[in-house]
Design an enzyme around this catalytic site. Structure first.
Site, PDB file in Angstrom:
ATOM      1  N   HIS A  26       0.851  -1.192   0.000  1.00 46.80           N
ATOM      2  CA  HIS A  26       0.000   0.000   0.000  1.00 46.80           C
ATOM      3  C   HIS A  26       0.884   1.239   0.000  1.00 46.80           C
ATOM      4  O   HIS A  26       1.410   1.650   1.035  1.00 46.80           O
ATOM      5  CB  HIS A  26      -0.925   0.020   1.216  1.00 46.80           C
ATOM      6  N   HIS A  28       1.609   5.091  -2.615  1.00 48.97           N
ATOM      7  CA  HIS A  28       1.011   5.987  -3.614  1.00 48.97           C
ATOM      8  C   HIS A  28       2.105   6.704  -4.397  1.00 48.97           C
ATOM      9  O   HIS A  28       3.249   6.804  -3.941  1.00 48.97           O
ATOM     10  CB  HIS A  28       0.138   7.050  -2.930  1.00 48.97           C
ATOM     11  N   TYR A  44      -8.003  17.276  -0.897  1.00 49.23           N
ATOM     12  CA  TYR A  44      -6.698  17.708  -0.390  1.00 49.23           C
ATOM     13  C   TYR A  44      -5.723  17.799  -1.545  1.00 49.23           C
ATOM     14  O   TYR A  44      -5.906  17.167  -2.584  1.00 49.23           O
ATOM     15  CB  TYR A  44      -6.164  16.749   0.683  1.00 49.23           C
ATOM     16  N   HIS A 176      -6.135  -0.212   6.118  1.00 47.28           N
ATOM     17  CA  HIS A 176      -5.706   0.447   7.360  1.00 47.28           C
ATOM     18  C   HIS A 176      -6.427  -0.065   8.615  1.00 47.28           C
ATOM     19  O   HIS A 176      -6.882   0.724   9.448  1.00 47.28           O
ATOM     20  CB  HIS A 176      -5.910   1.964   7.246  1.00 47.28           C
ATOM     21  N   ASP A 243       2.042   3.036   3.263  1.00 48.79           N
ATOM     22  CA  ASP A 243       1.131   4.155   2.999  1.00 48.79           C
ATOM     23  C   ASP A 243       1.890   5.416   2.614  1.00 48.79           C
ATOM     24  O   ASP A 243       1.349   6.513   2.676  1.00 48.79           O
ATOM     25  CB  ASP A 243       0.195   4.424   4.187  1.00 48.79           C
TER      26      ASP A 243
END
Length: 287
Positions: A26, A28, A44, A176, A243
Site C-alpha cells: 500500500h 502511492h 486535499y 488500514h 502508505d
C-alpha cells in the site's frame, strides 16, 4: 481544500531485515502535478511524491515489490499510477479508481497496465460513500478480470455495510485495519465486527496505517495489539504497506524506516512475516 505535509525525508535504517521479495502492498505516487494534474474536486492537495522518490525509498528499506494504490486526489485519472508501473520493469502493480463509465476494453487496458483491483473510498473526510449502484455494478464486472476490491472505510462503516460485504463475489481488502481507534480498545464494536468479517474467506485486511489507528503519537505502538489480532485471525489474508507518502497526516508524520520496525513488532515470527510480506501479496498481485 486541505494541504498535506510532505513525507519524512530522512527515514531511519530499519533494524528489521526484510525477507527477499518483500512487498509494500500500500503506497502511492502523487504527480508530479505538471505532468499528472490533481483532480479538480479533490479534498486535499499533496506535495508531489513521484515515482523516483518511491523507488528510492523502497531500495533504501529493502522492499522489492510494491502496490501503487490510486488515491482520491487524482480521482479516476490513473495516469500517474500507470506511468509508474510501466517504468518499474515489473516491480509494481496497481489498484485503480474507476467511475463506472469504463468499457470492458478500458478495464482490460488497465489490467494490461498492471492493475489488479479497484479502490472505493467510503471515508467521510474524502467525500463519503460512493454511488452504491455504481459500486455494485463495478464489483460484478471484476471477477472475469481476476481483480479484487479495496475498501477505504471509517470504522463504523464495517457494521453499516456488513450485508453488502458478506455478499461480495470477489476478494475484498479492508484498508488500514478499518481505521479503528486504539483509544477505544480491542473490545470496541467496530473492531469486533472487523474480526468477525475476517471469517469470510474472501475478506483481506491491511495491517498498516498505524498512525491512523493510534492515538496519534510516534511510535504508534498502541496500534500493535490490533494488528496482532488481525494477523492471528487471518494469517493468509493480511497485507502490510507503508502508505507512503502518508496523505492527510497533519501532525506527527510517520518515519518509514520506523514503520518497518513497527511491523516487526506486531509480526515477530519469521514464517508469518514471510507470509505477510511475500506470500500473501503474491496471491493477489503475482501475475
Amino acid at each position: 481544500m486541505n494541504s498535506c505535509l510532505a513525507p519524512d525525508a530522512h527515514p531511519v535504517r530499519p533494524t528489521c531485515v526484510l525477507p527477499r521479495g518483500a512487498w509494500d502492498a500500500h503506497c502511492h505516487v502523487f504527480g508530479p502535478g505538471v505532468d499528472f494534474p490533481y483532480a479538480p474536486d479533490r479534498s486535499y492537495t499533496p506535495p508531489d511524491a513521484p515515482y523516483e522518490q518511491l523507488r528510492s525509498l523502497h531500495d533504501y528499506l529493502g522492499l522489492t515489490r510494491g502496490v501503487i494504490v490510486q488515491a482520491s486526489c487524482h480521482g479516476s485519472d490513473n495516469r500517474a499510477m500507470l506511468d509508474a508501473i510501466a517504468r518499474s520493469e515489473g516491480r509494481y502493480r496497481g489498484v485503480a479508481i474507476v467511475d463506472g463509465s469504463e468499457s470492458d476494453a478500458q478495464l482490460e487496458a488497465l489490467d494490461a497496465g498492471g492493475v489488479r483491483g479497484v479502490r472505493f473510498n467510503f471515508v467521510a473526510h474524502l467525500g463519503g460513500a460512493p454511488d452504491l449502484a455504481v459500486f455494485d455494478q463495478t464489483v460484478d464486472r471484476l471477477a472475469g478480470l481476476g481483480w479484487h476490491v479495496v475498501l477505504h472505510l471509517d470504522a463504523q462503516d464495517i457494521s453499516t455495510y456488513a450485508q453488502r460485504l458478506q455478499r461480495m463475489p470477489v476478494p475484498f481488502i479492508i484498508d488500514h485495519m478499518g481505521r479503528v481507534k486504539a483509544r477505544d480498545g480491542l473490545g470496541q464494536p467496530a473492531f469486533r465486527a472487523l474480526l468477525e468479517l475476517m471469517e469470510n474467506p474472501l475478506a483481506w485486511v491491511k495491517v498498516c496505517g498505524a498512525e491512523r489507528v493510534s492515538a496519534g503519537r510516534r511510535p504508534f505502538e498502541d496500534a500493535v495489539p490490533f494488528a496482532e489480532q488481525l494477523i492471528q485471525a487471518a494469517p493468509d489474508r493480511v497485507l502490510w504497506g507503508t502508505d507512503w507518502p502518508h496523505p492527510n497526516i497533519s501532525q506527527d508524520m510517520p518515519n518509514d524506516g520506523a514503520l518497518v520496525d513497527l511491523m516487526a513488532m506486531f509480526c515477530p515470527d519469521p514464517a508469518q512475516r514471510h507470509k505477510l510480506l511475500v506470500d500473501n501479496p503474491l496471491t493477489l498481485y503475482g501475475r
